[in-house]
Design an enzyme around this catalytic site. Sequence first.
Site, PDB file in Angstrom:
ATOM      1  N   ARG A 109      -3.613   2.734   8.334  1.00 57.45           N
ATOM      2  CA  ARG A 109      -3.593   1.263   7.779  1.00 57.45           C
ATOM      3  C   ARG A 109      -2.622   0.402   7.611  1.00 57.45           C
ATOM      4  O   ARG A 109      -1.347   0.996   7.867  1.00 57.45           O
ATOM      5  CB  ARG A 109      -4.126   1.736   6.291  1.00 57.45           C
ATOM      6  CG  ARG A 109      -5.516   2.329   6.238  1.00 57.45           C
ATOM      7  CD  ARG A 109      -5.304   2.704   4.636  1.00 57.45           C
ATOM      8  NE  ARG A 109      -6.525   3.925   4.459  1.00 57.45           N
ATOM      9  CZ  ARG A 109      -7.704   3.197   4.106  1.00 57.45           C
ATOM     10  NH1 ARG A 109      -8.034   2.008   3.717  1.00 57.45           N
ATOM     11  NH2 ARG A 109      -8.775   4.256   4.002  1.00 57.45           N
ATOM     12  N   MET A 146      -5.371  -7.746   8.477  1.00 56.93           N
ATOM     13  CA  MET A 146      -4.944  -6.943   9.396  1.00 56.93           C
ATOM     14  C   MET A 146      -5.844  -5.765   9.774  1.00 56.93           C
ATOM     15  O   MET A 146      -6.847  -5.486   9.146  1.00 56.93           O
ATOM     16  CB  MET A 146      -3.616  -6.480   9.258  1.00 56.93           C
ATOM     17  CG  MET A 146      -2.406  -7.509   9.366  1.00 56.93           C
ATOM     18  SD  MET A 146      -0.937  -6.933   9.087  1.00 56.93           S
ATOM     19  CE  MET A 146      -0.855  -6.668   7.246  1.00 56.93           C
ATOM     20  N   CYS A 183      11.659 -38.615 -13.384  1.00 52.66           N
ATOM     21  CA  CYS A 183      10.601 -39.114 -13.586  1.00 52.66           C
ATOM     22  C   CYS A 183       9.637 -39.164 -12.308  1.00 52.66           C
ATOM     23  O   CYS A 183       8.772 -39.819 -12.373  1.00 52.66           O
ATOM     24  CB  CYS A 183      10.530 -40.428 -14.463  1.00 52.66           C
ATOM     25  SG  CYS A 183      11.505 -41.550 -13.600  1.00 52.66           S
ATOM     26  N   SER A 231      17.710 -41.185 -15.084  1.00 51.04           N
ATOM     27  CA  SER A 231      16.326 -40.639 -14.818  1.00 51.04           C
ATOM     28  C   SER A 231      16.168 -40.544 -13.120  1.00 51.04           C
ATOM     29  O   SER A 231      16.367 -41.596 -12.651  1.00 51.04           O
ATOM     30  CB  SER A 231      15.200 -41.310 -15.605  1.00 51.04           C
ATOM     31  OG  SER A 231      13.983 -40.642 -15.300  1.00 51.04           O
ATOM     32  N   ARG A 281      -3.287  -1.784  -6.605  1.00 56.82           N
ATOM     33  CA  ARG A 281      -2.365  -2.977  -6.455  1.00 56.82           C
ATOM     34  C   ARG A 281      -2.886  -3.790  -7.676  1.00 56.82           C
ATOM     35  O   ARG A 281      -3.844  -3.741  -8.258  1.00 56.82           O
ATOM     36  CB  ARG A 281      -2.404  -3.705  -4.966  1.00 56.82           C
ATOM     37  CG  ARG A 281      -3.953  -4.021  -4.818  1.00 56.82           C
ATOM     38  CD  ARG A 281      -4.074  -4.745  -3.538  1.00 56.82           C
ATOM     39  NE  ARG A 281      -5.522  -5.048  -3.096  1.00 56.82           N
ATOM     40  CZ  ARG A 281      -6.092  -5.082  -2.314  1.00 56.82           C
ATOM     41  NH1 ARG A 281      -5.474  -5.129  -1.202  1.00 56.82           N
ATOM     42  NH2 ARG A 281      -7.442  -5.405  -2.158  1.00 56.82           N
ATOM     43  N   LYS A 320       0.824  -1.252   0.109  1.00 58.73           N
ATOM     44  CA  LYS A 320      -0.021  -0.020  -0.031  1.00 58.73           C
ATOM     45  C   LYS A 320       0.829   1.329   0.331  1.00 58.73           C
ATOM     46  O   LYS A 320       0.634   2.105  -0.892  1.00 58.73           O
ATOM     47  CB  LYS A 320      -0.907   0.006   1.267  1.00 58.73           C
ATOM     48  CG  LYS A 320      -1.976   1.064   1.188  1.00 58.73           C
ATOM     49  CD  LYS A 320      -2.873   1.085   2.320  1.00 58.73           C
ATOM     50  CE  LYS A 320      -3.850  -0.177   2.170  1.00 58.73           C
ATOM     51  NZ  LYS A 320      -4.287  -1.000   3.188  1.00 58.73           N
ATOM     52  N   TYR A 341      15.146 -33.157 -19.737  1.00 61.18           N
ATOM     53  CA  TYR A 341      13.401 -33.225 -19.557  1.00 61.18           C
ATOM     54  C   TYR A 341      12.948 -33.283 -18.197  1.00 61.18           C
ATOM     55  O   TYR A 341      13.622 -33.791 -17.363  1.00 61.18           O
ATOM     56  CB  TYR A 341      12.871 -34.135 -20.545  1.00 61.18           C
ATOM     57  CG  TYR A 341      13.411 -35.679 -20.101  1.00 61.18           C
ATOM     58  CD1 TYR A 341      12.345 -36.232 -19.393  1.00 61.18           C
ATOM     59  CD2 TYR A 341      14.357 -36.318 -20.700  1.00 61.18           C
ATOM     60  CE1 TYR A 341      12.734 -37.630 -18.673  1.00 61.18           C
ATOM     61  CE2 TYR A 341      14.650 -37.685 -20.259  1.00 61.18           C
ATOM     62  CZ  TYR A 341      13.768 -38.307 -19.183  1.00 61.18           C
ATOM     63  OH  TYR A 341      14.343 -39.590 -18.866  1.00 61.18           O
ATOM     64  N   GLY A 375      -8.010  -8.232   4.207  1.00 63.21           N
ATOM     65  CA  GLY A 375      -8.694  -8.199   5.545  1.00 63.21           C
ATOM     66  C   GLY A 375      -8.081  -8.841   6.736  1.00 63.21           C
ATOM     67  O   GLY A 375      -8.914  -9.031   7.716  1.00 63.21           O
ATOM     68  N   HIS A 394      -0.162 -45.022  -3.462  1.00 65.52           N
ATOM     69  CA  HIS A 394      -0.677 -45.562  -4.738  1.00 65.52           C
ATOM     70  C   HIS A 394      -1.902 -44.778  -5.255  1.00 65.52           C
ATOM     71  O   HIS A 394      -1.854 -44.266  -6.367  1.00 65.52           O
ATOM     72  CB  HIS A 394      -1.105 -47.137  -4.455  1.00 65.52           C
ATOM     73  CG  HIS A 394      -2.066 -47.676  -5.518  1.00 65.52           C
ATOM     74  ND1 HIS A 394      -3.232 -47.598  -5.648  1.00 65.52           N
ATOM     75  CD2 HIS A 394      -1.360 -48.439  -6.650  1.00 65.52           C
ATOM     76  CE1 HIS A 394      -3.720 -48.433  -6.630  1.00 65.52           C
ATOM     77  NE2 HIS A 394      -2.675 -48.725  -7.183  1.00 65.52           N
TER      78      HIS A 394
HETATM   79  C1  PEP Z   1      10.443 -42.881  -8.207  1.00 68.15           C
HETATM   80  O1  PEP Z   1      10.892 -43.658  -7.319  1.00 68.15           O
HETATM   81  O2  PEP Z   1      10.589 -41.460  -8.374  1.00 68.15           O
HETATM   82  C2  PEP Z   1       9.701 -43.442  -9.337  1.00 68.15           C
HETATM   83  C3  PEP Z   1       9.379 -42.685 -10.272  1.00 68.15           C
HETATM   84  O3  PEP Z   1       9.550 -44.732  -9.316  1.00 68.15           O
HETATM   85  P1  PEP Z   1       8.245 -45.466  -8.629  1.00 68.15           P
HETATM   86  O4  PEP Z   1       7.145 -44.306  -8.166  1.00 68.15           O
HETATM   87  O5  PEP Z   1       7.544 -46.227  -9.478  1.00 68.15           O
HETATM   88  O6  PEP Z   1       8.952 -46.142  -7.329  1.00 68.15           O
END
Ligand code: PEP
Length: 923
Positions: free
Chosen positions: A105, A116, A871, A804, A372, A35, A891, A114, A490
């Site tokens: 203020r 303070m 990954c 990876s 703002r 502000k 990647y 809102g 899972h």
């Molecule tokens: C990991 O462990 O990051 C992975 C990609 O393999 P998973 O989740 O299948 O164990």
Amino acid sequence: MAVSKNSKKEKKYVYFFGNGEAEGRADMKELLGGKGANLAEMDLIGLPVPAGFTITTEVCTSYYENKKKYPPELNKQVETALTRVEKMMGMKFGDKNNPLLVSVRSGARASMPGMMDTVLNVGLNDTTREGLIKKTKNPRFVYDSQRRLIQMYADVVMEKAAGIEPAEGKAVRQQLENEMEKMMHKKGLKHETELSADDLKELIVIYKKKVKEVLGKPFPEDVKDQLWGAIAAVFQSWNGKRAVSYRRIEGIPDWWGTAVTVQSMVFGNMGETSATGVAFTRNPATGENIFYGEWLPNAQGEDVVAGIRTPNPINEQGKTEHNKKLPSLEKAMPQVYKQLHSVQQKLEKHYKDMLDIEFTIQEGRLFMLQCRVGKRNGPAAVKMALDMLDEKIIKKEEAVLRVSPSQLDELLHPIIDPHAEKTAKKIGNGLPAGPGGASGQIVFSSSDAVEWAKKGKKVILVREETSPEDIDGMRAAQAILTGRGGMTSHAALVARGWGKCCIVGAGNIKIDILKKRFVGNDGSVLKEGDWITLNGSKGIVYKGTLPMIKAGEENKDFVKFMKLCDSIRTLKIRTNADNPDDAAKARTFGAEGIGLFRTEHMFYGKGSDKPLFLLRKMIVSNTEKERRAALTELFPYVKQDIKGTLKAMDGLPVTFRTLDPPLHEFVPINPEERAKLAKSLKISANEFNKRAEALHENNPMMGHRGVRLGITYPEITEMQVRAIFEASAELIKEKKKPFPEIMIPVTCIVTEIKHQYELIQKVYDEVCAKFKLKEIPHLTGTMIEIPRAALTADKIAEYAQFFSFGTNDLTQMTYGFSRDDIGSFLPEYLEKKLLPVDPFQQIDRDSVGELMRIACEQGRKTRKDIKLGICGEHGGEPNSIEFCHTLGLSYVSCSPFRVPIARLAAAQAAVKFPHKATAKSKK
Ligand code: PEP
Ligand code: MG
């Protein structure tokens, strides 16, 4: 020793602004709060801003560090600034003839709407009010302002800031409001605006008496006491309950502190030529380039926000069904509207963004009280970024920074209508595992989910935790809710893969699967068939159904915005997909390859009965001969799935991981299934049970899994690799260009990868010979998901053409936190601030990140052009993607629905760290 001039110089704690002479600027938010910094900036660019000054955030920090004492220089600096304001406004604070009133203020560097406190009309007492009445000839307005001051001051300064926690209904504000109602009742009035000047004068006396009675102290008549009381109250409100919990949610650090802005009052409640309002330079809900806002005649700012009166539309264009009969400012005060319109244009041009502004009109004169950068929803953010790029207000680099990943996410999933969510009944919360919102009837088993869904019902599958056997029920359900599990459990992994709404680890819900009911954290009991709604982006469970807002997948702006991101990013974006359907879907989201094909996933879900049976047969085989026989039967199924996926990816790289999970996960529990398998293996039920038991492990995550399976049962790797090469060879013969990457999981010793590498080479030679091919382009590499592998990456790189990072396991092994059991303690770790974020969601740069950095460095030492990717689930999380960009990975790979987010995050990282545009891979 000579003392430099500077060190003697008094530290500056107070920054003046007014009449084009501001000492602050827009880029001084850290010191002056949003502000204060923006008021200074508006003043500098010549907009009408009432004069004032800002006390810095450093005073707030020092106030808390020094037992709530101010720096000694502050008093004098405030006095000096106040005198300057008085001169500029031609009024004097506390003067009995010509009194200056001020507002006090709060203003942190990030907006905390809102959270303070604010005190208006400071400087009014029984003496100064007489001067103001004489000057304005408007006694009603003056008495009303004084009664508002007493009410606000008693509430904010004398009660809240003093740490008094009144019993329900006993708050001083409430008691004063009761007094006002009593008076209205006595006089037969309906609305407070009907109270006369004399009524208000009488009310002021009643108010003062009540304040003394409730709080044991009189309301201060001394204007300097009022001022310093209000300043202290704003600093106190930084540590008020609301502000602290807001900071926890938004991740705003406690040490930032708030600034305090003291500003001359201007009044929107001086009669029908006065008004107050809030507006946006563009529509924050749609992004349309239309000045949009609301105003109220004869009102003070709090009236618009409080929602007691329905505000009027600011212009004719902004009229809706709801307010079409109310007068617009454009019509009611055309001259002022014209001025306001040019102010908003000037502001947008200056800030190069959509702004949220607050203004007051005092007797026909316009004053700007705040500006703002305006909050906006996802679709509006995308539209504004593209429009402003087209209008040449911003460059493309800036445009991609204008949309946050969570805003982009709003375009990809249905979400709960935020208005309805505000008043919905919460019955529990857990980890936000799958985004978006969903409503459905509760079922407690996978088979019920499937059956109910078949009958056309919308269901939410509620489980303690899920296992691969629940996959069909999970697919059939609108959303999934589990009592246990973490962000890589899972249920979370699968739901994210499908873009399905999911909450895991909702420990404050007591689930009783057998009785088919659960008890929410508010004690409400929900049974099978009852309706609930989940907000999977925030992890909140609500009772009943809530209205949803549809996703905008077909949105043209979305496609255009994604292209813009692609033109900037250097990281490639792949996806984690395990079948041809998901692969095709991911390509529509823009995936440039598959970074993880978990071969074990092909054994669950639609059409997997036969291959699962054969896999199970292989697992409970006792001899290599038995196992090879089962593998031979399994081979065509595996090859078919691999071929379909390579074909769907049409020349893009696909990383196939060899079998990873501990084998016992696949052994059926169901006696009928067991009997069928025993028969097929020509063994007794007893013998089958014995073999199944032998597979039991105490700590399977660190047991017989990953590459260890490939070492003890090389025939499994051999079958999988053969399927990959043969599928590729067939595609080559069909003039396609498959590019498989074979990935070995859970490697930790170089000898393991050497063993597998040699096996792969042998199969490769055999397949090349069989198909009479000189080569089948491919890579062989490994996951890095064990700290030892990261630390010895130079050796491992001798046999791995790519790494990876499996950051799910790498985080598990680095922290020693089980990825499946973290739900039982993580919420407390987060609440108690022992962890800033869930390390399974965001890469911990100090530990897991450091291991990744070492592995990259070591890997590149051995193999300069080693291909590096990620990954683990972190591959779809924006902060982690930024980190991967800075490491120079080629990647990131994430679930299909997170691909667009990853494209945006990668583009943002490239804008923020352009020098890291390294390691581009061929594929
Ligand atoms: C990991 O462990 O990051 C992975 C990609 O393999 P998973 O989740 O299948 O164990
Ligand atoms: Mg893993």
